[in-house]
Design a protein around this motif. Sequence first.
Motif, short mmCIF file in Angstrom:
data_model
loop_
_atom_site.label_atom_id
_atom_site.label_comp_id
_atom_site.label_asym_id
_atom_site.label_seq_id
_atom_site.Cartn_x
_atom_site.Cartn_y
_atom_site.Cartn_z
N GLY A 1 -3.97 9.48 11.37
CA GLY A 1 -3.65 10.79 10.80
C GLY A 1 -2.29 10.82 10.13
O GLY A 1 -1.80 11.88 9.77
N ARG A 2 -1.69 9.65 9.94
CA ARG A 2 -0.35 9.55 9.35
C ARG A 2 -0.45 8.98 7.94
O ARG A 2 -1.36 8.21 7.64
N THR A 3 0.52 9.34 7.11
CA THR A 3 0.54 8.78 5.75
C THR A 3 1.01 7.34 5.79
O THR A 3 1.66 6.90 6.75
N LEU A 4 0.68 6.62 4.72
CA LEU A 4 1.14 5.24 4.63
C LEU A 4 2.66 5.17 4.58
O LEU A 4 3.26 4.25 5.13
N ALA A 5 3.30 6.15 3.95
CA ALA A 5 4.77 6.19 3.92
C ALA A 5 5.32 6.31 5.34
O ALA A 5 6.30 5.65 5.70
N LEU B 1 0.83 -1.21 0.00
CA LEU B 1 0.00 0.00 0.00
C LEU B 1 0.86 1.26 0.00
O LEU B 1 0.57 2.22 -0.72
N ALA B 2 1.91 1.25 0.80
CA ALA B 2 2.81 2.42 0.86
C ALA B 2 3.54 2.60 -0.48
O ALA B 2 3.86 3.73 -0.86
N PRO C 1 1.79 6.37 -1.09
CA PRO C 1 2.57 6.82 0.08
C PRO C 1 1.97 8.01 0.80
O PRO C 1 2.14 8.16 2.01
N ASP C 2 1.25 8.86 0.08
CA ASP C 2 0.69 10.08 0.69
C ASP C 2 -0.74 9.89 1.20
O ASP C 2 -1.33 10.83 1.74
#
Length: 171
Positions: free
Chosen positions: A149-153, A136-137, A141-142
């Motif tokens: 509340g965090r990005t996948l990256a 997924l990342a 990634p964004d």
Amino acid sequence: MDTNASAPARAATTVLLSLGSNLEPERHLRAALEELRARFGEVVVSPAYRTPAVGFDGPHFLNNAASLRTTLALAELEAWLHALEDRHGRVRTGPRLADRTLDVDVVFHGGLVLREGGKVRIPRPELKHAFVLKPLADIAPDFVDPLSGRTLAELWRDHPQHDEAFEVVAL
């Protein structure tokens, strides 16, 4: 009277899927991606990674991820994906953790957070596994996880398996 005639069109939602197979995985994942593209048009696909089975002894899995946009509600999309799995010989009568021809899960349906019975069902809790998060990342990634509340990256960067090498398998 057709009450849908005046209903506003539903906006397309970004959906992130996790795909896996450990029974003829190359064949089943390739076919699933073809069907996803035929139904939804443009589909962004991650590399496929070979990973050990989790929770049971079985052949290694191939796992990858796909991103698409759809106007289908979650229930409609999940029904379509279950039918896709069934067309590829998915058996649902045995234990939950078992060999499978095809497993396609909605990990994210836009920013939806769906709780059932006090547990979060969407985003999928399996996001904690490297075999779900890494692909997924790779492709999104964004994308922001609505729970953290965090990005996948960011989530992948902080994952305990981030620095491990993963075998890539061409589909």
